[in-house]
Each structure stands twice: as C-alpha cells, then as structure tokens.
Design an enzyme around this catalytic site. Sequence first.
Site, PDB file in Angstrom:
ATOM      1  CE  LYS A  15     -34.266  -3.335 -13.248  1.00  0.00           C
ATOM      2  NZ  LYS A  15     -33.069  -4.089 -13.628  1.00  0.00           N
TER       3      LYS A  15
ATOM      4  CG  ASP B  46     -35.604  -5.613  -9.546  1.00  0.00           C
ATOM      5  OD1 ASP B  46     -36.670  -6.248  -9.524  1.00  0.00           O
ATOM      6  OD2 ASP B  46     -34.806  -5.633 -10.494  1.00  0.00           O
TER       7      ASP B  46
HETATM    8  C1  LIG Z   1     -30.127  -8.156 -11.375  1.00  0.00           C
HETATM    9  C2  LIG Z   1     -31.232  -7.169 -11.112  1.00  0.00           C
HETATM   10  O1  LIG Z   1     -32.031  -7.025 -12.282  1.00  0.00           O
HETATM   11  C3  LIG Z   1     -30.622  -5.805 -10.810  1.00  0.00           C
HETATM   12  O2  LIG Z   1     -31.563  -4.809 -10.988  1.00  0.00           O
HETATM   13  C4  LIG Z   1     -32.102  -7.574  -9.950  1.00  0.00           C
HETATM   14  O3  LIG Z   1     -31.341  -7.644  -8.758  1.00  0.00           O
HETATM   15  C5  LIG Z   1     -32.814  -8.886 -10.161  1.00  0.00           C
HETATM   16  O4  LIG Z   1     -33.973  -8.804  -9.429  1.00  0.00           O
HETATM   17  P1  LIG Z   1     -35.228  -9.762  -9.681  1.00  0.00           P
HETATM   18  O5  LIG Z   1     -35.302 -10.141 -11.140  1.00  0.00           O
HETATM   19  O6  LIG Z   1     -36.399  -9.111  -9.036  1.00  0.00           O
HETATM   20  O7  LIG Z   1     -34.760 -11.035  -8.914  1.00  0.00           O
HETATM   21  P2  LIG Z   1     -35.637 -12.145  -8.202  1.00  0.00           P
HETATM   22  O8  LIG Z   1     -36.685 -12.622  -9.147  1.00  0.00           O
HETATM   23  O9  LIG Z   1     -36.040 -11.673  -6.849  1.00  0.00           O
HETATM   24  O10 LIG Z   1     -34.512 -13.269  -8.013  1.00  0.00           O
HETATM   25  C6  LIG Z   1     -34.138 -14.202  -9.004  1.00  0.00           C
HETATM   26  C7  LIG Z   1     -32.923 -14.998  -8.489  1.00  0.00           C
HETATM   27  O11 LIG Z   1     -31.742 -14.163  -8.580  1.00  0.00           O
HETATM   28  C8  LIG Z   1     -30.889 -14.380  -7.471  1.00  0.00           C
HETATM   29  N1  LIG Z   1     -30.673 -13.090  -6.782  1.00  0.00           N
HETATM   30  C9  LIG Z   1     -31.527 -12.044  -6.983  1.00  0.00           C
HETATM   31  C10 LIG Z   1     -31.295 -10.819  -6.382  1.00  0.00           C
HETATM   32  C11 LIG Z   1     -30.154 -10.696  -5.543  1.00  0.00           C
HETATM   33  N2  LIG Z   1     -29.875  -9.534  -4.951  1.00  0.00           N
HETATM   34  N3  LIG Z   1     -29.331 -11.733  -5.340  1.00  0.00           N
HETATM   35  C12 LIG Z   1     -29.553 -12.945  -5.958  1.00  0.00           C
HETATM   36  O12 LIG Z   1     -28.779 -13.872  -5.798  1.00  0.00           O
HETATM   37  C13 LIG Z   1     -31.533 -15.427  -6.601  1.00  0.00           C
HETATM   38  O13 LIG Z   1     -30.991 -16.677  -6.976  1.00  0.00           O
HETATM   39  C14 LIG Z   1     -33.006 -15.364  -7.021  1.00  0.00           C
HETATM   40  O14 LIG Z   1     -33.651 -16.606  -6.864  1.00  0.00           O
HETATM   41  N1  LIG Z   2     -46.307  -9.672 -15.106  1.00  0.00           N
HETATM   42  C1  LIG Z   2     -45.179 -10.291 -15.490  1.00  0.00           C
HETATM   43  N2  LIG Z   2     -44.449  -9.804 -16.494  1.00  0.00           N
HETATM   44  C2  LIG Z   2     -43.289 -10.424 -16.870  1.00  0.00           C
HETATM   45  N3  LIG Z   2     -42.815 -11.533 -16.306  1.00  0.00           N
HETATM   46  C3  LIG Z   2     -43.514 -12.067 -15.295  1.00  0.00           C
HETATM   47  C4  LIG Z   2     -44.714 -11.478 -14.845  1.00  0.00           C
HETATM   48  N4  LIG Z   2     -45.185 -12.207 -13.836  1.00  0.00           N
HETATM   49  C5  LIG Z   2     -44.317 -13.226 -13.656  1.00  0.00           C
HETATM   50  N5  LIG Z   2     -43.297 -13.159 -14.527  1.00  0.00           N
HETATM   51  C6  LIG Z   2     -42.149 -14.076 -14.578  1.00  0.00           C
HETATM   52  O1  LIG Z   2     -40.965 -13.340 -14.204  1.00  0.00           O
HETATM   53  C7  LIG Z   2     -39.862 -13.656 -15.050  1.00  0.00           C
HETATM   54  C8  LIG Z   2     -38.919 -12.426 -15.132  1.00  0.00           C
HETATM   55  O2  LIG Z   2     -39.605 -11.375 -15.704  1.00  0.00           O
HETATM   56  P1  LIG Z   2     -39.132  -9.842 -15.751  1.00  0.00           P
HETATM   57  O3  LIG Z   2     -39.972  -9.179 -16.777  1.00  0.00           O
HETATM   58  O4  LIG Z   2     -39.122  -9.226 -14.398  1.00  0.00           O
HETATM   59  O5  LIG Z   2     -37.718  -9.936 -16.360  1.00  0.00           O
HETATM   60  P2  LIG Z   2     -36.260  -9.637 -15.970  1.00  0.00           P
HETATM   61  O6  LIG Z   2     -35.733  -9.115 -17.220  1.00  0.00           O
HETATM   62  O7  LIG Z   2     -35.681 -10.856 -15.367  1.00  0.00           O
HETATM   63  O8  LIG Z   2     -36.213  -8.420 -14.967  1.00  0.00           O
HETATM   64  P3  LIG Z   2     -35.132  -8.085 -13.830  1.00  0.00           P
HETATM   65  O9  LIG Z   2     -34.571  -6.754 -14.183  1.00  0.00           O
HETATM   66  O10 LIG Z   2     -36.007  -8.000 -12.616  1.00  0.00           O
HETATM   67  O11 LIG Z   2     -34.089  -9.147 -13.811  1.00  0.00           O
HETATM   68  C9  LIG Z   2     -40.509 -14.068 -16.372  1.00  0.00           C
HETATM   69  O12 LIG Z   2     -39.746 -15.041 -17.028  1.00  0.00           O
HETATM   70  C10 LIG Z   2     -41.869 -14.623 -15.985  1.00  0.00           C
HETATM   71  O13 LIG Z   2     -41.853 -16.034 -15.893  1.00  0.00           O
END
Ligand SMILES: C[C@](O)(CO)[C@H](O)COP(=O)(O)OP(=O)(O)OC[C@H]1O[C@@H](n2ccc(N)nc2=O)[C@H](O)[C@@H]1O
Ligand SMILES: Nc1ncnc2c1ncn2[C@@H]1O[C@H](COP(=O)(O)OP(=O)(O)OP(=O)(O)O)[C@@H](O)[C@H]1O
Length: 275
Positions: free
Chosen positions: A8, A136
Amino acid sequence: MITFPNAKINLGLNITEKRPDGYHNLETIFYPIPLEDALEACPRKEGPGSYSLSQSGLSIEGDAENNLVVKAYKLLDETYHLPPVDIYLHKHIPSGAGLGGGSADAAFMLKLLNRMYRLNLTDDQLEAYAARLGADCAFFVRNQPTYAEGIGNIFSPVELSLAGWQLLLVKPNIFVSTRDAFARIRPRHPERNLRDLINQPVESWKDSIINDFEESVFPQFPAIGDIKTELYRLGAVYASMSGSGSSVYGLFAPDAVLPDVDFGTGSQVFKLNLK
Ligand SMILES: C[C@](O)(CO)[C@H](O)COP(=O)(O)OP(=O)(O)OC[C@H]1O[C@@H](n2ccc(N)nc2=O)[C@H](O)[C@@H]1O
Ligand SMILES: Nc1ncnc2c1ncn2[C@@H]1O[C@H](COP(=O)(O)OP(=O)(O)OP(=O)(O)O)[C@@H](O)[C@H]1O
C-alpha cells in the site's frame, strides 16, 4: 493454495495525537498498489512441528517464529486447531519502506487459511484478527482505498480511483524505524480534513496533502527528501514519502512517459500502473 499480498501507499498522513498507551492516533488514506509478494500454504507432508516456513527473494530480519505469516497461522490455530502447514514466502516488497509488506503478508495469510480450511470467517472477523498482528494489517483484509483513523485501524471507504495513473516508487537503501519515526513527531490536528482534500483534483494535492513524517525523517535522512524533489523535477503531479518511509513515490499522469532513473547503489525503483 497460493496468494499474492500487495503493498500500500499512504496518500497523506496526519499524526494527530499521542495516546496514553504510547501509540499515536492518525489520519491517512491507504491505497493498494500492484507490488506483490507470493505466499503459498500447503498441507504439511512430514517433519516435526505444526508449520515450516521457506523464504526466498528479499531477506527479512528475524526468526521464522517472528514472521507475521507464522504469527497469523498461530493466531488462528489457537482457536481452530489447524492442520500442520508448509508455508512458502517469496519476498518482493521491500521492508522498512512504509509499504506495509509485512502487514499485507499477515492479512493475506489469514484470508488464505480462512479459504483453505473453510473457517467461514467474515471480513469483520478477519479484520479483528488482523488488528491483533499490527497497526495497519486490517486494511489488507478488504484491500480497497480506505480512510483510516484511530491507530490506523478504524476504517471508512473512500470514493477514490487512481486507475490509469502511474507510480514511480523509489526505495532508497535506508532503513527508517517506524517506532523512532513516531517518537520524533510532535502531533497536531490538521486544519483541513484529508477526506475533503482527497476529493479535489490530484493536481491540487501538492499544496494541500502532507505526510507529517516527512518533517522529522527528511532532516535526519536528507537523501530521502532529495528523492521527492527529484520526482517533482521529473514531472510527478504529486510526490510523497509513504508511511514512515523510507520509500517515496511520485504519481504521474496516465499519458506520461516514465523516465528511467537510478537513485544510487542499493536503491530500488518500481514502475507501476495503478488500478
Ligand atoms: C506509519 C504507518 O505505516 C502508516 O500507514 C503505520 O501506522 C505503521 O504501522 P505498522 O508498521 O503496522 O506499525 P506497528 O508494527 O504496529 O508498530 C510499530 C511501532 O510504531 C509505533 N506506532 C505505530 C502505529 C501507531 N498508530 N502509533 C505508533 O506509535 C509504536 O511505537 C509501535 O511499536
Ligand atoms: N512477512 C514479513 N515481511 C516483512 N517483514 C516482516 C514479515 N514478518 C515480520 N516482519 C518484520 O516486520 C518489519 C517491518 O516490515 P514491513 O514490511 O511491514 O515494513 P514497513 O515498511 O515498516 O511497513 P509499514 O508501512 O507497516 O510501516 C520487518 O523489519 C521485519 O522484521
């Protein structure tokens, strides 16, 4: 059974407030893009344990049990006592990119297991499971253009089609930690609602729709901001960082000819046609 989890982009992202639980409330529009992993699950033939995970393509940090596809399997297994599976994940969506690749894998694994074992879970039930795996994840259950609020998990559909528009997506060789990016933000409520702004022509978005993370991430990693500048120079109608970075995308008009570009060693460039 095989499925193709897609990434996305975020069209606009306002971080509105910090919550007592440490998470942040936000407003964003999620838009699905045709950049895909491949995920397959087959009934397990032999070997110990209830699952195996074989990975190919881009490498993912962490052990198999921390992979979100395994977490998704375990989550449904708690209630439905699923038969053992062999899981194959071919990773094509870059991680740490703000493209939600891990979240997509998790949600698509739930949907795949639902079909494979005829669990008859509704989309609402799948969303509730997905929300337990990441902020998300739930978006990828319906996987339609969505306005999201709360921590990114309260949804309403948006009437928005970018069908025909072209996307130039750049993932520089920089890892941005989502947690750190949130920690650097000073939350604020936007003056105008994103749902209204997105209904205006794409040409107006440059001056009205922002990603709040850019203000904290660009000074820390100027090379990411430079990509956005370059995408506008190349003719993007709208350009933005996605999520908390580090990927940056440019939206180009349907009739534009996308240039061949190179953003340095280790960076990846994708040319995609939006649906
Ligand atoms: C920034 C976005 O990519 C926007 O689409 C998302 O909100 C991030 O979502 P995500 O990667 O699924 O995030 P998660 O893996 O659940 O959270 C990672 C860390 O980001 C912070 N976090 C995340 C989502 C949110 N609404 N508030 C936060 O403060 C928290 O410290 C959490 O421990
Ligand atoms: N199937 C998977 N694919 C990618 N990363 C994974 C997976 N399972 C666990 N992870 C962990 O999740 C972390 C974040 O991966 P993701 O691909 O969701 O990236 P992101 O760019 O942070 O996405 P977001 O938009 O949710 O912030 C990676 O660093 C990895 O350690």
